[in-house]
Design a protein around this motif. Structure first.
Motif, PDB file in Angstrom:
ATOM      1  N   LYS A  91     -12.940 -40.345 -66.757  1.00 34.20           N
ATOM      2  CA  LYS A  91     -14.159 -39.740 -67.295  1.00 34.20           C
ATOM      3  C   LYS A  91     -14.802 -38.861 -66.227  1.00 34.20           C
ATOM      4  N   TRP A  92     -15.625 -37.931 -66.682  1.00 33.22           N
ATOM      5  CA  TRP A  92     -16.247 -36.955 -65.779  1.00 33.22           C
ATOM      6  C   TRP A  92     -17.498 -37.523 -65.111  1.00 33.22           C
ATOM      7  N   VAL A  93     -18.227 -38.354 -65.840  1.00 38.17           N
ATOM      8  CA  VAL A  93     -19.490 -38.906 -65.311  1.00 38.17           C
ATOM      9  C   VAL A  93     -19.510 -40.414 -65.562  1.00 38.17           C
ATOM     10  N   ASN A  94     -20.428 -41.110 -64.899  1.00 36.55           N
ATOM     11  CA  ASN A  94     -20.379 -42.575 -65.051  1.00 36.55           C
ATOM     12  C   ASN A  94     -20.988 -43.078 -66.358  1.00 36.55           C
ATOM     13  N   ASN A  95     -21.787 -42.253 -67.039  1.00 39.27           N
ATOM     14  CA  ASN A  95     -22.299 -42.673 -68.342  1.00 39.27           C
ATOM     15  C   ASN A  95     -21.871 -41.653 -69.394  1.00 39.27           C
ATOM     16  N   PRO A  96     -20.640 -41.777 -69.879  1.00 34.21           N
ATOM     17  CA  PRO A  96     -20.058 -40.698 -70.700  1.00 34.21           C
ATOM     18  C   PRO A  96     -20.501 -40.699 -72.156  1.00 34.21           C
ATOM     19  N   THR A  97     -21.461 -41.543 -72.496  1.00 35.02           N
ATOM     20  CA  THR A  97     -21.991 -41.490 -73.864  1.00 35.02           C
ATOM     21  C   THR A  97     -23.451 -41.059 -73.855  1.00 35.02           C
ATOM     22  N   ARG A  98     -23.882 -40.494 -72.731  1.00 33.02           N
ATOM     23  CA  ARG A  98     -25.254 -39.999 -72.598  1.00 33.02           C
ATOM     24  C   ARG A  98     -25.187 -38.529 -72.208  1.00 33.02           C
ATOM     25  N   PHE A  99     -25.740 -37.668 -73.023  1.00 38.00           N
ATOM     26  CA  PHE A  99     -25.680 -36.232 -72.737  1.00 38.00           C
ATOM     27  C   PHE A  99     -26.699 -35.876 -71.658  1.00 38.00           C
ATOM     28  N   SER A 100     -26.280 -35.187 -70.617  1.00 34.17           N
ATOM     29  CA  SER A 100     -27.199 -34.757 -69.552  1.00 34.17           C
ATOM     30  C   SER A 100     -26.535 -33.611 -68.781  1.00 34.17           C
ATOM     31  N   ASN A 101     -27.158 -33.212 -67.669  1.00 34.19           N
ATOM     32  CA  ASN A 101     -26.538 -32.162 -66.839  1.00 34.19           C
ATOM     33  C   ASN A 101     -25.821 -32.771 -65.630  1.00 34.19           C
ATOM     34  N   GLN A 102     -25.490 -34.044 -65.730  1.00 32.30           N
ATOM     35  CA  GLN A 102     -24.884 -34.694 -64.569  1.00 32.30           C
ATOM     36  C   GLN A 102     -23.525 -34.093 -64.191  1.00 32.30           C
ATOM     37  N   TYR A 103     -22.780 -33.653 -65.184  1.00 36.72           N
ATOM     38  CA  TYR A 103     -21.480 -32.998 -64.928  1.00 36.72           C
ATOM     39  C   TYR A 103     -21.653 -31.865 -63.901  1.00 36.72           C
ATOM     40  N   PHE A 104     -22.684 -31.039 -64.088  1.00 35.15           N
ATOM     41  CA  PHE A 104     -22.906 -29.922 -63.165  1.00 35.15           C
ATOM     42  C   PHE A 104     -23.321 -30.424 -61.788  1.00 35.15           C
ATOM     43  N   ARG A 105     -24.157 -31.472 -61.780  1.00 30.64           N
ATOM     44  CA  ARG A 105     -24.614 -31.991 -60.486  1.00 30.64           C
ATOM     45  C   ARG A 105     -23.442 -32.560 -59.696  1.00 30.64           C
ATOM     46  N   LEU A 106     -22.565 -33.294 -60.394  1.00 29.95           N
ATOM     47  CA  LEU A 106     -21.410 -33.891 -59.707  1.00 29.95           C
ATOM     48  C   LEU A 106     -20.424 -32.829 -59.231  1.00 29.95           C
ATOM     49  N   LEU A 107     -20.256 -31.780 -60.027  1.00 29.49           N
ATOM     50  CA  LEU A 107     -19.333 -30.707 -59.614  1.00 29.49           C
ATOM     51  C   LEU A 107     -19.727 -30.172 -58.241  1.00 29.49           C
ATOM     52  N   ILE A 108     -21.037 -30.045 -58.025  1.00 26.33           N
ATOM     53  CA  ILE A 108     -21.518 -29.477 -56.767  1.00 26.33           C
ATOM     54  C   ILE A 108     -21.611 -30.523 -55.658  1.00 26.33           C
ATOM     55  N   SER A 109     -22.067 -31.724 -56.016  1.00 27.97           N
ATOM     56  CA  SER A 109     -22.406 -32.676 -54.944  1.00 27.97           C
ATOM     57  C   SER A 109     -21.203 -33.416 -54.378  1.00 27.97           C
ATOM     58  N   GLU A 110     -20.150 -33.604 -55.176  1.00 30.35           N
ATOM     59  CA  GLU A 110     -19.047 -34.439 -54.697  1.00 30.35           C
ATOM     60  C   GLU A 110     -17.946 -33.614 -54.048  1.00 30.35           C
ATOM     61  N   GLU A 111     -17.175 -34.293 -53.223  1.00 25.30           N
ATOM     62  CA  GLU A 111     -16.022 -33.632 -52.638  1.00 25.30           C
ATOM     63  C   GLU A 111     -14.800 -34.006 -53.472  1.00 25.30           C
ATOM     64  N   TRP A 112     -14.396 -33.095 -54.330  1.00 24.17           N
ATOM     65  CA  TRP A 112     -13.315 -33.379 -55.278  1.00 24.17           C
ATOM     66  C   TRP A 112     -11.968 -33.180 -54.605  1.00 24.17           C
TER      67      TRP A 112
END
Ligand code: HIF
Length: 290
Positions: free
Chosen positions: A180-201
């Motif tokens: 999954k992309w985010v830790n709460n994948p049944t809650r719509f938010s902008n976390q996907y964008f925040r994680l894209l920037i903040s994490e080292e993928w």
């Protein structure tokens, strides 16, 4: 389950969809994400140049479109909706799939998405989309632009839409990707964008298939999260990246833009008159007529 309804009572259909979202045995406990993917794949075959594809006609009921490997897994979404169709037999599949998607997004905490009825289930063979119109997650920004420009979207709209990967997950059995992309994948938010920037993928090759995706450990839950190569393209491409940064910082703007662009996606290939009636489909052949 709520009772049957009068033809045209779309609020009753919305209510039935909301009632089925909770699915404790399925994935992360919700049918919501896969319903959103169904809505998008039903519409995302659109080609502006030839005016073919799109949600009208619900072509995924047939093997030529439903059996496209890109649509693997969406049988679950269609099955979840069968009781709703039985309960409200007057609604067309094409309206039901798109309405279920926008209803699920809102019920999972997302914005209200303008949605308009009137699609028919009549499949015009000359408008059937060929396979290969849906995106390939192993590719980069050129491919993303090729696919979404074909539908008539610009860069800002592409990034706004991409925020839907805040929902749901990848399944090895469907796409070969996993997680999954985010830790709460049944809650719509902008976390996907925040994680894209903040994490080292970091690139990760899945052991059994050799498929390459990207991984990072969520700093709070310590769970492993994933990104597809196409998700990573959004931060490697400077045009896309500027919008990722905007949406990571401004949830309200993301919700506003997302509502507009998802609504546009649902309307691809549909022309309406001033009263909102669809003018380019054959209502005699299976449409809902008020
Ligand atoms: Fe997805 N998407 N998507 N997607 N998608 C998957 C799952 C979901 C792409 C690939 C995949 C969009 C664009 C793209 C959702 C919604 C949207 C999966 C995993 C893949 C591989 C499928 C599986 O294994 O079950 C690509 C390459 C896209 C173009 C960049 C849209 C913007 C983000 C248009 C969109 O709305 C949702 C929701 C899911 C989760 C489904 C689930 O069953 O949980």
């Amino acid at each position: 389950m709520t009772g049957s309804s009068r033809p045209g009572d779309f609020d009753a259909v919305r209510k039935s969809v909301i009632d089925l979202l909770k699915q404790p045995e399925y994935d992360d406990g919700s049918a919501g994400p896969v319903l959103v993917r169904l809505a998008w794949h039903s519409a995302g075959t659109y080609d502006a140049e030839t005016d073919t594809g799109g949600s009208n006609g619900a072509g995924m009921r047939y093997e030529s479109e439903g059996g496209d490997p890109a649509n693997a897994g969406l049988q679950h979404a269609r099955l979840f909706l069968e009781p709703v169709k039985r309960q409200h037999p007057w609604i067309t599949y094409a309206d039901l799939w798109t309405l279920a998607g926008v209803t699920a997004i809102q019920a999972m905490g997302g914005p209200e998405i303008p949605w308009f009825p009137g699609r028919t289930d009549y499949v015009d063979d000359s408008k059937l989309p060929p396979r290969g119109r849906l995106p390939d997650a192993a590719q980069g920004s050129d491919h993303i632009r090729h696919i979404f420009y074909r539908m008539g979207f610009n860069d800002r709209e592409i990034v706004a839409l991409s925020g839907a990967h805040n929902l749901g997950r990848c399944h090895t059995a469907n796409s070969g990707f996993e997680g999954k992309w985010v830790n709460n994948p049944t809650r719509f938010s902008n976390q996907y964008f925040r994680l894209l920037i903040s994490e080292e993928w970091k690139e990760k090759t899945l052991p059994d298939s050799g498929i390459v995706q990207f991984a990072a450990v969520d700093p709070i839950t310590e769970e492993e999260l994933m990104m597809l190569p196409t998700d990573m393209a959004l931060i490697h491409d400077q045009e896309f990246l500027q919008w990722v940064k905007v949406y990571a910082q401004d949830k309200n703007l993301f919700f506003e833009d997302f509502a507009k662009v998802f609504s546009k996606l649902m309307e691809l290939g549909i022309t309406r008159d001033a009263q909102g009636k669809i003018t380019n489909s054959d209502n005699e052949k299976g449409g809902y007529i008020s």
